[in-house]
Write a protein that holds these residues in place. Structure first.
Motif, PDB file in Angstrom:
ATOM      1  N   SER A  64       0.829  -1.019   0.051  1.00  0.00           N
ATOM      2  CA  SER A  64      -0.224   0.029   0.008  1.00  0.00           C
ATOM      3  C   SER A  64       1.006   1.101   0.049  1.00  0.00           C
ATOM      4  CB  SER A  64      -1.037  -0.020   0.967  1.00  0.00           C
ATOM      5  OG  SER A  64      -1.525   1.076   1.259  1.00  0.00           O
ATOM      6  N   ASP A  65       0.328   2.261  -0.608  1.00  0.00           N
ATOM      7  CA  ASP A  65       1.013   3.489  -0.790  1.00  0.00           C
ATOM      8  C   ASP A  65       1.123   4.521   0.549  1.00  0.00           C
ATOM      9  OD1 ASP A  65      -1.618   3.967  -1.272  1.00  0.00           O
ATOM     10  OD2 ASP A  65      -1.300   5.226  -2.906  1.00  0.00           O
ATOM     11  N   GLU A  66       0.207   3.971   1.330  1.00  0.00           N
ATOM     12  CA  GLU A  66      -0.123   4.386   2.863  1.00  0.00           C
ATOM     13  C   GLU A  66      -0.093   3.556   3.854  1.00  0.00           C
ATOM     14  OE1 GLU A  66      -3.398   7.982   2.150  1.00  0.00           O
ATOM     15  OE2 GLU A  66      -4.077   6.111   1.251  1.00  0.00           O
TER      16      GLU A  66
ATOM     17  N   SER B  75     -13.880   0.940  -3.041  1.00  0.00           N
ATOM     18  CA  SER B  75     -13.233   0.726  -4.344  1.00  0.00           C
ATOM     19  C   SER B  75     -13.299  -0.474  -4.834  1.00  0.00           C
ATOM     20  CB  SER B  75     -11.885   1.370  -4.106  1.00  0.00           C
ATOM     21  OG  SER B  75     -11.470   1.145  -5.653  1.00  0.00           O
TER      22      SER B  75
ATOM     23  N   ASP C  45      -9.778  -3.861  -1.384  1.00  0.00           N
ATOM     24  CA  ASP C  45     -10.276  -2.716  -2.444  1.00  0.00           C
ATOM     25  C   ASP C  45      -9.406  -3.178  -3.658  1.00  0.00           C
ATOM     26  OD1 ASP C  45      -7.968  -1.466  -2.269  1.00  0.00           O
ATOM     27  OD2 ASP C  45      -8.906   0.118  -1.086  1.00  0.00           O
ATOM     28  N   ALA C  46      -9.883  -2.463  -4.817  1.00  0.00           N
ATOM     29  CA  ALA C  46      -9.109  -3.024  -5.989  1.00  0.00           C
ATOM     30  C   ALA C  46      -7.604  -2.340  -6.118  1.00  0.00           C
ATOM     31  CB  ALA C  46      -9.907  -2.096  -7.147  1.00  0.00           C
ATOM     32  N   GLU C  47      -7.436  -1.102  -5.114  1.00  0.00           N
ATOM     33  CA  GLU C  47      -6.027  -0.590  -5.215  1.00  0.00           C
ATOM     34  C   GLU C  47      -5.109  -1.774  -4.493  1.00  0.00           C
ATOM     35  OE1 GLU C  47      -6.742   3.064  -3.367  1.00  0.00           O
ATOM     36  OE2 GLU C  47      -7.772   3.788  -4.981  1.00  0.00           O
ATOM     37  N   LEU C  48      -5.590  -2.380  -3.617  1.00  0.00           N
ATOM     38  CA  LEU C  48      -4.665  -3.382  -2.952  1.00  0.00           C
ATOM     39  C   LEU C  48      -4.574  -4.715  -3.734  1.00  0.00           C
ATOM     40  CD1 LEU C  48      -6.002  -3.007   0.764  1.00  0.00           C
ATOM     41  CD2 LEU C  48      -3.790  -2.133  -0.147  1.00  0.00           C
TER      42      LEU C  48
ATOM     43  N   GLY D 233      -4.968  -4.962  -6.959  1.00  0.00           N
ATOM     44  CA  GLY D 233      -4.220  -4.918  -8.349  1.00  0.00           C
ATOM     45  C   GLY D 233      -2.569  -5.219  -8.255  1.00  0.00           C
ATOM     46  N   PRO D 234      -2.047  -4.813  -7.334  1.00  0.00           N
ATOM     47  CA  PRO D 234      -0.394  -5.124  -7.205  1.00  0.00           C
ATOM     48  C   PRO D 234      -0.202  -6.746  -6.809  1.00  0.00           C
ATOM     49  CG  PRO D 234      -0.939  -3.033  -5.944  1.00  0.00           C
ATOM     50  CD  PRO D 234      -2.029  -3.572  -6.386  1.00  0.00           C
TER      51      PRO D 234
ATOM     52  N   ARG E 196      -9.753   0.008   3.904  1.00  0.00           N
ATOM     53  CA  ARG E 196      -9.423  -0.377   2.693  1.00  0.00           C
ATOM     54  C   ARG E 196      -9.340  -2.052   2.635  1.00  0.00           C
ATOM     55  NH1 ARG E 196      -5.011   2.449   0.613  1.00  0.00           N
ATOM     56  NH2 ARG E 196      -5.445   0.682  -1.277  1.00  0.00           N
TER      57      ARG E 196
END
Length: 235
Positions: free
Chosen positions: A23-25, A45, A67-70, A72-73, A134
């Protein structure tokens, strides 16, 4: 309600998941909450879910909704997609629960959460960034670890004398059912009359010792006499 020992294990499982997610955060582990999460408790998301079944000291199912942001990677880590990339994370999570994973599947969040909606022994734990959810871990598990309880000294002493009572006779009664009748119905009883009982056909009969219910069972025939085959002991 989640006790302190179970809560500590579930929080440890969440920290193991936290270490495996990119995560970027900085993600933070929230508190354990009884019951299944509502829509307000979920990532907004495009969440997806990973379902794993666990066995060992704990037994049941665990959902990881991210969520999609986690997600995806994780999908991009290798050729086996989200499930393959998540296996080490899930392995560390169930190890923290003193259990092991028997399966791992990707589901839509709606389908996954329908499995736990309204079910007992469910709790959830959010992973958040600045109050924004998240990911959510949803546990439907039973803690099978039971600490042994030592027998009280007084009880042990009493049991040591039980042999003194072994030859005492007790009155045993088998009850098929009961019914309430009026005095008029009682006076009208005659050979051939039928008294309807309060128990359905096929129900177990009660076994009473000195008037106390101790077991239930089915009526059987032993040679030319009736008997009862015990099906259930009443504590």
């Amino acid at each position: 309600m989640v006790n302190s020992i179970l809560g500590a294990r579930l929080t440890g499982a969440a920290n193991a998941v936290l270490a495996g997610l990119s995560s970027d955060e900085a993600l933070a582990v929230g508190a354990v909450v009884d019951g299944a999460p509502t829509s307000a408790d979920l990532p907004t998301s495009a969440p997806v879910a990973l379902l794993t079944k666990v066995q060992g000291t704990m037994q049941g199912e665990v959902l990881l909704v991210i969520d999609a942001e986690l997600a995806g990677p994780l999908r991009d880590r290798g050729p086996d997609g989200l499930v393959g990339a998540s296996e080490p994370i899930v392995g560390a999570m169930v190890a923290a629960m003193d259990a092991e994973s028997t399966s791992l599947d990707e589901l839509s969040a709606d389908v996954a959460l329908a499995r736990v909606d309204g079910k007992p022994d469910v709790c959830h734990l959010p992973l958040t960034v600045a109050g924004r959810v998240r990911a959510v871990l949803v546990f439907r598990v039973v803690d099978r670890h039971v600490e042994p309880v030592p027998a009280p000294v007084a009880l042990t002493a009493d049991l040591s004398r039980i042999g003194l009572l072994r030859d005492v006779s007790l009155s045993v009664t088998v009850e098929l059912g009961r019914s309430n009748i009026t005095i008029q119905e009682l006076l009208s009883l005659a050979p051939g009359a039928v008294v309807e009982l309060d128990r359905e056909v096929g129900s177990l009969a009660d076994l009473l010792v000195n008037g106390t219910l101790i077991a239930r069972g089915e009526v059987v025939v032993v040679e030319n006499t009736y008997g009862i085959r015990i099906s259930e002991i009443i504590s």
